[in-house]
Design a protein around this motif. Sequence first.
Motif, PDB file in Angstrom:
ATOM      1  N   PRO A  11     -11.268 -10.683  -4.626  1.00 23.02           N
ATOM      2  CA  PRO A  11     -12.271 -11.687  -4.223  1.00 23.02           C
ATOM      3  C   PRO A  11     -12.445 -12.750  -5.305  1.00 23.02           C
ATOM      4  O   PRO A  11     -12.247 -12.492  -6.496  1.00 23.02           O
ATOM      5  N   GLY A  12     -12.846 -13.936  -4.880  1.00 23.85           N
ATOM      6  CA  GLY A  12     -13.056 -15.018  -5.821  1.00 23.85           C
ATOM      7  C   GLY A  12     -14.174 -14.758  -6.808  1.00 23.85           C
ATOM      8  O   GLY A  12     -14.296 -15.449  -7.822  1.00 23.85           O
ATOM      9  N   THR A  13     -14.990 -13.746  -6.528  1.00 25.23           N
ATOM     10  CA  THR A  13     -16.097 -13.398  -7.425  1.00 25.23           C
ATOM     11  C   THR A  13     -15.653 -12.496  -8.576  1.00 25.23           C
ATOM     12  O   THR A  13     -16.449 -12.218  -9.478  1.00 25.23           O
ATOM     13  N   THR A  14     -14.399 -12.021  -8.548  1.00 23.87           N
ATOM     14  CA  THR A  14     -13.911 -11.172  -9.637  1.00 23.87           C
ATOM     15  C   THR A  14     -13.324 -12.037 -10.743  1.00 23.87           C
ATOM     16  O   THR A  14     -12.642 -13.032 -10.474  1.00 23.87           O
ATOM     17  N   HIS A  15     -13.572 -11.652 -11.984  1.00 24.43           N
ATOM     18  CA  HIS A  15     -13.107 -12.435 -13.130  1.00 24.43           C
ATOM     19  C   HIS A  15     -12.576 -11.507 -14.222  1.00 24.43           C
ATOM     20  O   HIS A  15     -13.156 -11.428 -15.310  1.00 24.43           O
ATOM     21  N   PRO A  16     -11.482 -10.782 -13.989  1.00 25.05           N
ATOM     22  CA  PRO A  16     -10.991  -9.845 -15.003  1.00 25.05           C
ATOM     23  C   PRO A  16     -10.664 -10.509 -16.337  1.00 25.05           C
ATOM     24  O   PRO A  16     -10.975  -9.954 -17.403  1.00 25.05           O
ATOM     25  N   PHE A  17     -10.042 -11.687 -16.281  1.00 25.63           N
ATOM     26  CA  PHE A  17      -9.673 -12.374 -17.516  1.00 25.63           C
ATOM     27  C   PHE A  17     -10.919 -12.859 -18.254  1.00 25.63           C
ATOM     28  O   PHE A  17     -11.061 -12.644 -19.464  1.00 25.63           O
ATOM     29  N   GLN A  18     -11.825 -13.510 -17.539  1.00 31.44           N
ATOM     30  CA  GLN A  18     -13.063 -13.975 -18.173  1.00 31.44           C
ATOM     31  C   GLN A  18     -13.874 -12.815 -18.737  1.00 31.44           C
ATOM     32  O   GLN A  18     -14.447 -12.918 -19.838  1.00 31.44           O
ATOM     33  N   GLN A  19     -13.932 -11.721 -18.007  1.00 35.52           N
ATOM     34  CA  GLN A  19     -14.689 -10.572 -18.490  1.00 35.52           C
ATOM     35  C   GLN A  19     -14.091 -10.036 -19.787  1.00 35.52           C
ATOM     36  O   GLN A  19     -14.823  -9.600 -20.681  1.00 35.52           O
ATOM     37  N   ALA A  20     -12.769 -10.095 -19.894  1.00 35.68           N
ATOM     38  CA  ALA A  20     -12.120  -9.658 -21.132  1.00 35.68           C
ATOM     39  C   ALA A  20     -12.505 -10.566 -22.293  1.00 35.68           C
ATOM     40  O   ALA A  20     -12.793 -10.100 -23.400  1.00 35.68           O
ATOM     41  N   VAL A  21     -12.517 -11.877 -22.050  1.00 35.46           N
ATOM     42  CA  VAL A  21     -12.924 -12.819 -23.100  1.00 35.46           C
ATOM     43  C   VAL A  21     -14.355 -12.522 -23.537  1.00 35.46           C
ATOM     44  O   VAL A  21     -14.663 -12.473 -24.731  1.00 35.46           O
ATOM     45  N   CYS A  22     -15.238 -12.307 -22.568  1.00 37.75           N
ATOM     46  CA  CYS A  22     -16.644 -12.009 -22.883  1.00 37.75           C
ATOM     47  C   CYS A  22     -16.762 -10.721 -23.684  1.00 37.75           C
ATOM     48  O   CYS A  22     -17.554 -10.641 -24.640  1.00 37.75           O
ATOM     49  N   ALA A  23     -16.001  -9.699 -23.296  1.00 39.12           N
ATOM     50  CA  ALA A  23     -16.076  -8.420 -23.993  1.00 39.12           C
ATOM     51  C   ALA A  23     -15.587  -8.545 -25.432  1.00 39.12           C
ATOM     52  O   ALA A  23     -16.179  -7.970 -26.355  1.00 39.12           O
ATOM     53  N   ILE A  24     -14.512  -9.287 -25.636  1.00 40.11           N
ATOM     54  CA  ILE A  24     -13.988  -9.487 -26.992  1.00 40.11           C
ATOM     55  C   ILE A  24     -14.972 -10.297 -27.820  1.00 40.11           C
ATOM     56  O   ILE A  24     -15.241  -9.973 -28.993  1.00 40.11           O
ATOM     57  N   ASP A  25     -15.545 -11.330 -27.217  1.00 34.65           N
ATOM     58  CA  ASP A  25     -16.528 -12.143 -27.928  1.00 34.65           C
ATOM     59  C   ASP A  25     -17.737 -11.303 -28.324  1.00 34.65           C
ATOM     60  O   ASP A  25     -18.233 -11.394 -29.452  1.00 34.65           O
ATOM     61  N   ALA A  26     -18.213 -10.460 -27.423  1.00 35.91           N
ATOM     62  CA  ALA A  26     -19.350  -9.587 -27.723  1.00 35.91           C
ATOM     63  C   ALA A  26     -18.991  -8.578 -28.805  1.00 35.91           C
ATOM     64  O   ALA A  26     -19.796  -8.296 -29.708  1.00 35.91           O
ATOM     65  N   ALA A  27     -17.790  -8.028 -28.732  1.00 35.83           N
ATOM     66  CA  ALA A  27     -17.358  -7.061 -29.745  1.00 35.83           C
ATOM     67  C   ALA A  27     -17.330  -7.694 -31.128  1.00 35.83           C
ATOM     68  O   ALA A  27     -17.718  -7.074 -32.120  1.00 35.83           O
TER      69      ALA A  27
ATOM     70  N   GLU B 209     -19.219  -9.922 -32.240  1.00 34.52           N
ATOM     71  CA  GLU B 209     -20.582 -10.134 -32.717  1.00 34.52           C
ATOM     72  C   GLU B 209     -21.215  -8.832 -33.195  1.00 34.52           C
ATOM     73  O   GLU B 209     -22.278  -8.841 -33.806  1.00 34.52           O
ATOM     74  N   SER B 210     -20.560  -7.699 -32.915  1.00 34.70           N
ATOM     75  CA  SER B 210     -21.139  -6.396 -33.223  1.00 34.70           C
ATOM     76  C   SER B 210     -20.813  -5.983 -34.659  1.00 34.70           C
ATOM     77  O   SER B 210     -20.013  -6.621 -35.350  1.00 34.70           O
ATOM     78  N   GLU B 211     -21.437  -4.897 -35.069  1.00 33.61           N
ATOM     79  CA  GLU B 211     -21.206  -4.403 -36.434  1.00 33.61           C
ATOM     80  C   GLU B 211     -19.761  -3.970 -36.620  1.00 33.61           C
ATOM     81  O   GLU B 211     -19.164  -4.210 -37.660  1.00 33.61           O
ATOM     82  N   ASP B 212     -19.198  -3.306 -35.609  1.00 33.03           N
ATOM     83  CA  ASP B 212     -17.811  -2.830 -35.697  1.00 33.03           C
ATOM     84  C   ASP B 212     -17.063  -3.223 -34.424  1.00 33.03           C
ATOM     85  O   ASP B 212     -17.190  -2.565 -33.387  1.00 33.03           O
ATOM     86  N   PRO B 213     -16.273  -4.301 -34.479  1.00 35.39           N
ATOM     87  CA  PRO B 213     -15.567  -4.766 -33.275  1.00 35.39           C
ATOM     88  C   PRO B 213     -14.597  -3.745 -32.693  1.00 35.39           C
ATOM     89  O   PRO B 213     -14.396  -3.722 -31.469  1.00 35.39           O
ATOM     90  N   VAL B 214     -13.982  -2.924 -33.526  1.00 36.16           N
ATOM     91  CA  VAL B 214     -13.033  -1.928 -33.014  1.00 36.16           C
ATOM     92  C   VAL B 214     -13.763  -0.944 -32.106  1.00 36.16           C
ATOM     93  O   VAL B 214     -13.340  -0.667 -30.981  1.00 36.16           O
ATOM     94  N   VAL B 215     -14.876  -0.401 -32.593  1.00 42.51           N
ATOM     95  CA  VAL B 215     -15.656   0.556 -31.812  1.00 42.51           C
ATOM     96  C   VAL B 215     -16.179  -0.097 -30.532  1.00 42.51           C
ATOM     97  O   VAL B 215     -16.113   0.486 -29.448  1.00 42.51           O
ATOM     98  N   ALA B 216     -16.688  -1.325 -30.652  1.00 42.98           N
ATOM     99  CA  ALA B 216     -17.255  -2.010 -29.491  1.00 42.98           C
ATOM    100  C   ALA B 216     -16.198  -2.323 -28.443  1.00 42.98           C
ATOM    101  O   ALA B 216     -16.420  -2.144 -27.231  1.00 42.98           O
ATOM    102  N   LEU B 217     -15.031  -2.800 -28.882  1.00 43.65           N
ATOM    103  CA  LEU B 217     -13.983  -3.133 -27.918  1.00 43.65           C
ATOM    104  C   LEU B 217     -13.440  -1.873 -27.247  1.00 43.65           C
ATOM    105  O   LEU B 217     -13.207  -1.856 -26.033  1.00 43.65           O
ATOM    106  N   ASN B 218     -13.263  -0.794 -28.006  1.00 39.55           N
ATOM    107  CA  ASN B 218     -12.814   0.457 -27.410  1.00 39.55           C
ATOM    108  C   ASN B 218     -13.833   0.984 -26.406  1.00 39.55           C
ATOM    109  O   ASN B 218     -13.460   1.540 -25.367  1.00 39.55           O
TER     110      ASN B 218
END
Length: 427
Positions: free
Chosen positions: A367-383, A385-394
């Motif tokens: 569906p056009g409402t799904t954004h797997p690529f964008q969600q990945a960018v958001c998750a990496i960006d959030a990780a 910003e966290s104390e430990d990006p490895v733990v957050a991304l995993n």
Amino acid sequence: MADAGDLYVTWRWAGESAPGGVGVVPEAQVDAAMRRFAAALPAPGRAGGLESALTTGELASFESENALAQYLSAAFLPYNLAVALHELYVQGVRPHIRIQPSPRTAQLPWELIAPDADVRLVEIADVSVLAAPGVVHAPARVARSWADSRERPVIAILDPRVPGFRADSALGSVLGRMDSAAPLAERVAAHAEAGRLVPAVDNALEAFRRTDLDRAWLSGALHAGAARLLYVGHVTAAAPESGRSESATLHLSCTAASPGCAPAYRDHRPLSARDLLLGTHALPVGHEHAAHSGNGQGDKEIPRIGPEIWPIPSRVALVACESGGDLRFAEPLGLVAAMLTGGAELVTAGRWPLPTDLAFHRLAGTPGTTHPFQQAVCAIDAAHESEDPVVALNAWQRTQLTAWRETGAIEHSPLVWAAFATVDTRP
């Protein structure tokens, strides 16, 4: 891991808290496993390669992907190490595995491999990639600390317009038309509202598809100070058989008139890892003194190395196809190495070509409402910003694995979320 015909695998435990070990994977087994895995990946240059990866390849359904993950685990995870990891898992202990892959195994998603049909490595361990010692201890490297810089701005280069290339061309848009309700637009808006976004914008949508984000602008922005660099766009990875990892390039909004080592494409000259490493020392004869000063303006002073022109912040995310491709070389001097040499503590980058959201919509019928690529960018960006990006991304990858296991929906396929690895220099 070391390639020497056969693949040699050694491991040790921090503090010598448990016995280490050595394993050997026969060359024929390595080659067969990596061929099978490569056949499941998106291959934009191969006829039907992207569509097959999203529809009929082994990463397109949970059952076939799980079988592939078990096969890869049997091939590459030594039995004694698997037993030790299982014992820790039973005890509720999740160790951090820092992997130094060999060039042949650099694209392997270690997080995904399945020691058991119901268990993946990322569920029983946090996983990152160990930076090469030669890069970490490079004479030009001045590492920047997240603790000292975390309040500084986020430099975000988001789908920049590449001169001479239309939005629907080979170097066109990777994010497509953005709207204010898109997941990434909302995240960018939050950075802007906090006064932490560079370039500064009044409307988050103004941060996308810009035409002014060239190498001179980047030099000025970096010299002004930054906590992180987020790049979402195109990378042209060097072919492993070329032996020239330093030829990998970032595509910014640079025109062909921009000084640099990479050849121009139409009206565009990409920024190469060689530029980022060697700076103006690497320019062709006649351009030796064309540098970029801290304010982004050209000068005529003596040549400078790349880290002096582009001082890289503590954390870098390169969300682009094969942006971590230098790990496939015996001499890994590509974009990841350039970012680490320039000062980064860690870099998150892609192992293989990434399908865009549009590819999921058009080829996989999501569906056009799904954004797997964008969600990945958001998750990496959030990780980052966290104390430990490895733990957050995993942790995010584990949520995606759960959704993949429970729904089998292609938008949760590891084609995107397992593509990213974090190369870490921290002890």
